[in-house]
Structures are given as structure tokens and as C-alpha cells.
Design a protein around this motif. Structure first.
Motif: not given
Length: 138
Positions: A98-102, A74-82, A84-90
Motif C-alpha cells: 500500500a502506498v499513500l500519495a498526494e 483484486v489486482r488493485q484498489s484505490m481510494s482517492e480522498f481529500d 491523498g490517494l491510497l493505492v493497494i496491490i497484491d
């Protein structure tokens, strides 16, 4: 954490490069242990953030094995939710970033900056495997 292993400055640099949309960053072991974070969260919140990121990445790896080429890569996982946005990379041997963003953040830009950071300083982001008692091996 000793000063030699405290690399929160790396996360601060990433957040500075991606503000104002980013909120928090954490480096974690692939099994969900928080190694260090950008601050701004309580210890419990940072540990929860790490556990959630690990779980999402684990599910993505299972999807890769079942639906992708079978490698589990897995290169990148992303979860977009009400809210926020969570991006995870190796992020290196045994670690994730992991970064939590607007919610309005540009995931492509964020993923690019995260990958850029890992490529520049990935050797600082290595988590050695732990033995059965949970103690790191050299």
C-alpha cells in the motif's frame, strides 16, 4: 523484525522512484498486520495504515465475488480522498503493498511502479499463513 526480514530498503526505492508525490508505503499481511513500512509514521500510524489498507482490499475482494467473476481476485484498489490517494496491490503470497500519495498523483504511474517492484522482488514479500494462535507456520 530481524535484518533478514527487514526489507524497508525496497519501500525506500519505490518512494524514491515516485517522489515527490508519494508519502508512505507499507507491506502488510492480507489480514492487516504491518510487516514493514517506509518510516515517517509512528508505529500506531503505520499499523492503522496497514489495517485500513487491509479493510479496503477485503471490501474490494467482496465486490469482486459479488459483482465480478466470482473469484474474489483484486489486482488493485484505490481510494482517492481529500488530501491523498491510497493505492493497494497484491504483493505476493499473503501480502499487500500500500502506498499513500498526494491527491494530485498519477494513479496509473504509481500503480505501474508498484507492480514493477512486486514483479522484481515479490519473493521477498511473502507472509506465511498464521495458525489459530497467530503464530506463523513454516
Amino acid at each position: 523484525m530481524t535484518p533478514e526480514t527487514d526489507h524497508t530498503w525496497l519501500l525506500d526505492r519505490l518512494l524514491d522512484d515516485t517522489r515527490p508525490s508519494t508519502k508512505h508505503a507499507v507491506v502488510l499481511s492480507k489480514d492487516g498486520l504491518k510487516l514493514y513500512d517506509s518510516g515517517g509514521l509512528s508505529e500506531d500510524q503505520a499499523e492503522t495504515f496497514a489495517a485500513v489498507a487491509s479493510g479496503i482490499q477485503s471490501l474490494s475482494s467482496s465486490a469482486s465475488r459479488a459483482l465480478g467473476d466470482g473469484s474474489g481476485g483484486v489486482r488493485q484498489s484505490m481510494s482517492e480522498f481529500d488530501g491523498g490517494l491510497l493505492v493497494i496491490i497484491d504483493a505476493g503470497d499473503g501480502t499487500l503493498l500500500a502506498v499513500l500519495a498526494e491527491a494530485e498523483s498519477d494513479p496509473g504511474f504509481l500503480g505501474h511502479k508498484m507492480t514493477e517492484l512486486v514483479e522484481q522482488i515479490g519473493s521477498h514479500l511473502i507472509s506465511p499463513p498464521r495458525d489459530a494462535e497467530g503464530i506463523g507456520r513454516s
